[in-house]
Scaffold this motif. Structure first.
Motif, mmCIF file in Angstrom:
data_model
loop_
_atom_site.group_PDB
_atom_site.id
_atom_site.type_symbol
_atom_site.label_atom_id
_atom_site.label_comp_id
_atom_site.label_asym_id
_atom_site.label_seq_id
_atom_site.Cartn_x
_atom_site.Cartn_y
_atom_site.Cartn_z
ATOM 1 N N THR A 285 0.682 -1.112 0.143
ATOM 2 C CA THR A 285 -0.039 -0.053 0.023
ATOM 3 C C THR A 285 0.916 1.279 0.017
ATOM 4 O OG1 THR A 285 -1.724 -1.170 1.102
ATOM 5 C CG2 THR A 285 -1.770 1.282 1.333
ATOM 6 N N GLN A 286 1.992 1.303 0.762
ATOM 7 C CA GLN A 286 2.950 2.289 0.730
ATOM 8 C C GLN A 286 3.170 2.532 -0.741
ATOM 9 O OE1 GLN A 286 5.520 0.862 3.586
ATOM 10 N NE2 GLN A 286 4.950 2.356 5.336
ATOM 11 N N ASN A 287 3.677 1.446 -1.390
ATOM 12 C CA ASN A 287 4.154 1.547 -2.940
ATOM 13 C C ASN A 287 3.015 2.389 -3.661
ATOM 14 O OD1 ASN A 287 6.633 0.533 -2.121
ATOM 15 N ND2 ASN A 287 6.133 -1.427 -2.660
ATOM 16 N N VAL A 288 1.786 1.823 -3.571
ATOM 17 C CA VAL A 288 0.624 2.255 -4.167
ATOM 18 C C VAL A 288 0.765 3.799 -4.077
ATOM 19 C CG1 VAL A 288 -1.819 2.194 -4.562
ATOM 20 C CG2 VAL A 288 -0.639 0.218 -4.447
ATOM 21 N N LEU A 289 0.473 4.319 -2.834
ATOM 22 C CA LEU A 289 0.552 5.608 -2.413
ATOM 23 C C LEU A 289 1.736 6.479 -3.001
ATOM 24 C CD1 LEU A 289 -0.593 5.252 1.299
ATOM 25 C CD2 LEU A 289 -2.160 6.276 -0.541
ATOM 26 N N ALA A 290 2.814 5.820 -2.869
ATOM 27 C CA ALA A 290 3.901 6.465 -3.459
ATOM 28 C C ALA A 290 3.784 6.658 -4.999
ATOM 29 C CB ALA A 290 5.384 5.595 -3.523
ATOM 30 N N GLY A 291 3.244 5.916 -5.809
ATOM 31 C CA GLY A 291 2.965 6.084 -7.364
ATOM 32 C C GLY A 291 1.852 6.950 -7.287
ATOM 33 N N CYS A 292 0.908 7.010 -6.500
ATOM 34 C CA CYS A 292 -0.046 8.068 -6.774
ATOM 35 C C CYS A 292 0.381 9.456 -6.633
ATOM 36 C CB CYS A 292 -1.193 7.752 -5.612
ATOM 37 S SG CYS A 292 -2.107 6.220 -6.122
ATOM 38 N N GLN A 293 1.464 9.572 -5.550
ATOM 39 C CA GLN A 293 1.754 10.571 -5.412
ATOM 40 C C GLN A 293 2.654 11.482 -6.311
ATOM 41 O OE1 GLN A 293 2.828 9.937 -0.977
ATOM 42 N NE2 GLN A 293 0.966 11.141 -0.629
ATOM 43 N N GLU A 294 3.751 10.292 -6.732
ATOM 44 C CA GLU A 294 4.595 10.792 -7.947
ATOM 45 C C GLU A 294 3.989 11.024 -9.009
ATOM 46 O OE1 GLU A 294 8.389 8.646 -10.072
ATOM 47 O OE2 GLU A 294 8.203 8.267 -7.752
ATOM 48 N N HIS A 295 3.137 10.446 -9.341
ATOM 49 C CA HIS A 295 2.270 10.729 -10.660
ATOM 50 C C HIS A 295 0.840 11.460 -10.633
ATOM 51 C CE1 HIS A 295 5.406 8.241 -12.622
ATOM 52 N NE2 HIS A 295 5.209 7.315 -11.815
ATOM 53 N N GLY A 296 0.643 12.156 -9.362
ATOM 54 C CA GLY A 296 -0.658 13.143 -9.383
ATOM 55 C C GLY A 296 -1.682 12.161 -9.441
ATOM 56 N N VAL A 297 -1.804 11.047 -9.195
ATOM 57 C CA VAL A 297 -3.101 10.361 -9.067
ATOM 58 C C VAL A 297 -3.843 10.671 -7.879
ATOM 59 C CG1 VAL A 297 -4.306 8.163 -9.076
ATOM 60 C CG2 VAL A 297 -2.372 8.173 -10.223
ATOM 61 N N ARG A 298 -5.174 11.236 -8.089
ATOM 62 C CA ARG A 298 -5.779 12.024 -6.910
ATOM 63 C C ARG A 298 -7.010 11.202 -6.502
ATOM 64 N NH1 ARG A 298 -1.998 14.596 -5.903
ATOM 65 N NH2 ARG A 298 -1.428 16.292 -6.982
ATOM 66 N N ARG A 299 -7.000 9.900 -6.907
ATOM 67 C CA ARG A 299 -8.129 9.143 -6.455
ATOM 68 C C ARG A 299 -8.024 7.715 -6.326
ATOM 69 N NH1 ARG A 299 -12.139 9.005 -3.455
ATOM 70 N NH2 ARG A 299 -13.979 8.045 -4.082
#
Length: 162
Positions: free
Chosen positions: A93-107
């Motif tokens: 989950t930390q990795n998914v959140l890191a990907g969301c934050q790095e690539h601007g995924v907002r949802r």
């Protein structure tokens, strides 16, 4: 819209991919089962990413250009070493959140488990948000709770926890 589904090769994931594709979304799928990923690619035009959720680099890359992530991937078995639950459910989950934050995924839509609120007593008509018990009933419940807490504390990401 381009969406990412982690755990796409599982029971719920394969059905979600089908529904998203039928609704006109472009779907990127992440999972460990190569044959199932190929089936999703052939059947629904999904873009496969074969990896374990603990592979941070691939998970982060899978989030590139994605508008929404459905995070279904988890270790959800009755028996496994604590480190496996911790690695897949929390680190993943930390990795998914890191990907969301790095690539601007907002949802982010996250599938959890009812066991995160179970304390051995019967409940009905619980308030929202449902309070966590003082002690988790299992390692699965503990690690899914930790994953929920990471998601709830993530800045810049709108989330829904199921």
């Amino acid at each position: 819209m381009l969406v990412l589904v982690t755990g796409a090769t599982g029971f719920l994931g394969t059905r979600l991919v089908r529904l998203l594709a039928e609704d006109g979304h472009r779907v990127r799928v992440l999972g460990r089962n190569r044959a199932a990923l190929e089936t999703l690619k052939t059947s629904y035009g999904a873009q496969p990413f074969e990896c374990d959720l603990r592979d941070r680099d691939i998970v982060v890359e899978a989030c590139r250009n994605v508008e929404q992530v459905y995070h279904l991937g988890a270790l959800n078995t009755a028996w496994a070493p604590t480190a496996e639950y911790q690695g897949v459910n929390v680190e993943g989950t930390q990795n998914v959140l890191a990907g969301c934050q790095e690539h601007g995924v907002r949802r982010l839509i996250f599938t959890s488990t009812l066991s995160v609120i179970m304390d051995g007593n019967p409940h009905s008509a619980l308030p929202e948000p449902i309070p966590y018990p003082a002690k988790s009933i299992s390692v699965l419940a503990q690690t899914k709770r930790q994953a929920e807490e990471l998601i709830l504390g993530a800045e810049g990401i709108s989330s829904t926890i199921l």
